[in-house]
Scaffold this active site. Structure first.
Site, mmCIF file in Angstrom:
data_model
loop_
_atom_site.group_PDB
_atom_site.id
_atom_site.type_symbol
_atom_site.label_atom_id
_atom_site.label_comp_id
_atom_site.label_asym_id
_atom_site.label_seq_id
_atom_site.Cartn_x
_atom_site.Cartn_y
_atom_site.Cartn_z
ATOM 1 C CG LEU A 80 -11.317 -15.584 -64.586
ATOM 2 C CD1 LEU A 80 -11.667 -16.595 -65.658
ATOM 3 C CD2 LEU A 80 -12.487 -15.404 -63.639
ATOM 4 C CB ALA A 82 -4.866 -13.311 -60.550
ATOM 5 C CB THR A 133 -9.325 -5.734 -60.038
ATOM 6 O OG1 THR A 133 -9.778 -4.932 -58.970
ATOM 7 C CG2 THR A 133 -7.842 -5.474 -60.232
ATOM 8 C CG ASP A 134 -13.027 -1.782 -58.776
ATOM 9 O OD1 ASP A 134 -12.269 -2.582 -58.193
ATOM 10 O OD2 ASP A 134 -14.034 -1.287 -58.233
ATOM 11 C CD GLU A 135 -8.647 -3.939 -55.194
ATOM 12 O OE1 GLU A 135 -7.531 -3.762 -54.687
ATOM 13 O OE2 GLU A 135 -9.441 -4.821 -54.799
ATOM 14 C CE1 TYR A 159 -5.387 -8.888 -57.446
ATOM 15 C CE2 TYR A 159 -6.548 -6.953 -56.623
ATOM 16 C CZ TYR A 159 -6.528 -8.098 -57.405
ATOM 17 O OH TYR A 159 -7.631 -8.453 -58.149
ATOM 18 C CE LYS A 163 -5.990 -8.941 -62.257
ATOM 19 N NZ LYS A 163 -6.188 -10.309 -62.828
#
Ligand SMILES: NC(=O)c1ccc[n+]([C@@H]2O[C@H](COP(=O)([O-])OP(=O)(O)OC[C@H]3O[C@@H](n4cnc5c(N)ncnc54)[C@H](O)[C@@H]3O)[C@@H](O)[C@H]2O)c1
Length: 365
Positions: A80, A82, A133-135, A159, A163
């Site tokens: 996790l 980050a 992340t869904d981003e 960001y 990711k």
């Protein structure tokens, strides 16, 4: 299992570690660099548990991570650690490239070396779980389309691009070297111990201080919100029962416009901690709603319009579903902040970091 958690002093990592220690028999090593976002006070309730250990280390430091793996002998790594705040990535992307991309690469290499040397049965059972992340999917412009596990990547911010890069590295380490990986891509989390720079805690604390409640642009951006403890339960399901090489999207079925989130917090605070009448107001006069503090500010560059997750795969395959609705989770969250203003003030005034530095210096001396 023996589980090495990276970034366990952060918002989601600490919720995961509290879940692992309170609700399972697993052993946990928390490996965290303790950046500004790392706060060991979020783990105070479990810090003395004999199944918990903490190591301050940077995931970029392959030798330190390798030594931790050799010593702790994990059955799984849950990654996790980050840099996680979009606004900070716009102001200073370098740390995001370093931790999210180079750090994930170093962790993968240290993990591969460790995993290659395991006896066959442990090698088969080992899992590297990358939390994302869904981003990475960019944004949606329709009103009812959803991100699925096969949605093409189209990240918008430094960001989300960092990711996305880390997700690609993790998949490549499976395809090329056979490392048994799992990936999860989750929507926006909220809940206790959330760093006060993020929208929900920021609005709660600004409101209590009578400060403006900033809303980007027109506030019509849509996010899917998941209560952090539901996320922690999903992560445990995936690392324990997920199929190797698979990606699982995790979401809360709670799509909300940003403005509605802020207004909902105001309504809860009006009920739970009503504003005091301004000094000098006539006796008995009513103080207004917290909504009066809402202030629209210039939109974030490249701001994604809508995120929404299809979490059908994890529901069908692993039987996970969120337990909280947005209404129940938000009420719990506001109540938690009202009861833990001390934790918040120590983050806001920096004392959580100063005292930690003092303690670490004493430890080294
Ligand atoms: N917060 C969300 O809504 C959300 C949603 C989906 C996915 N995620 C992902 O979940 C993970 C955790 O998010 P969060 O909100 O808990 O983040 P956070 O910023 O609260 O915590 C990050 C933690 O990682 C640690 N860290 C940072 N750089 C490090 C390094 N180089 N080496 C070791 N430790 C380091 C920090 O000290 C901190 O404890 C991230 O990977 C993030 O991308 C977050």
């Amino acid at each position: 299992m023996r589980i090495l958690v990276t970034g366990g002093a952060g918002f989601i990592g600490s919720a995961l570690i509290r879940h692992l220690l309170n609700d399972t028999k697993h052993q946990v090593l928390n490996l965290d660099k303790l950046t500004y976002a790392g706060n060991l006070e979020s783990l105070a309730s479990v810090a003395d548990n004999p199944r918990y250990q903490f190591l301050q280390a940077d995931i970029v430091d392959q030798a330190a991570v390798g030594a931790a793996l050799a010593q702790f002998q994990p059955d799984a790594i849950m990654h996790l650690a980050a840099e996680s705040h979009v606004d900070r990535s716009i102001d200073g992307p370098a740390a995001f490239i370093q931790t999210n991309i180079v750090g994930t690469y170093s962790l993968l290499e240290a993990s591969r070396a460790y995993w290659s040397g395991l006896p066959e049965a442990r090698k088969q059972a080992f899992r590297f779980h990358h939390i994302s992340t869904d981003e990475v999917y960019g944004d949606l412009h329709g009103v009812d389309d959803l991100f699925s596990e096969s949605t093409p990547y189209a990240p918008s911010s430094p960001y989300s691009a960092s990711k996305a890069a880390s997700d690609h590295l993790v998949r490549a380490w499976q395809r090329t070297y056979g490392l048994p990986v799992l990936l999860t891509n989750c929507s926006n989390n909220y809940g206790p111990y959330h760093f006060p720079e993020k929208l929900i805690p920021l609005v709660i604390l600004n409101a209590l201080d009578g400060k403006p409640l900033p809303v980007y642009g027109n506030g019509q951006q849509v996010r899917d919100w998941l209560y952090v403890e539901d996320h922690a339960r999903a992560l445990l399901k995936v690392v324990s029962e997920g199929r190797v090489g698979e990606t699982y999207n995790i979401g809360g079925h709670n799509e909300q416009k940003n403005l509605h989130v802020v207004e909902s917090i105001c309504a809860l605070l009006d009920e739970l901690a009503p504003r005091q009448a301004d000094r000098g107001a006539a006796a008995g006069s009513q103080a207004g709603s917290y909504k009066e503090l809402i202030t629209f500010v210039q939109d974030r560059p490249g701001h994604d319009q809508r995120y929404a997750i299809d979490a059908g795969k994890i529901e069908r395959e692993l039987g996970w579903k969120p337990e909280e609705t947005f209404a129940s989770g938000l009420r719990k969250t506001v109540n938690w902040y009202l009861a833990n203003l001390d934790w918040c003030r120590r983050v806001q005034d920096g004392s959580y970091q100063r005292e930690r530095l003092g303690a670490l210096k004493e430890h080294d001396a």
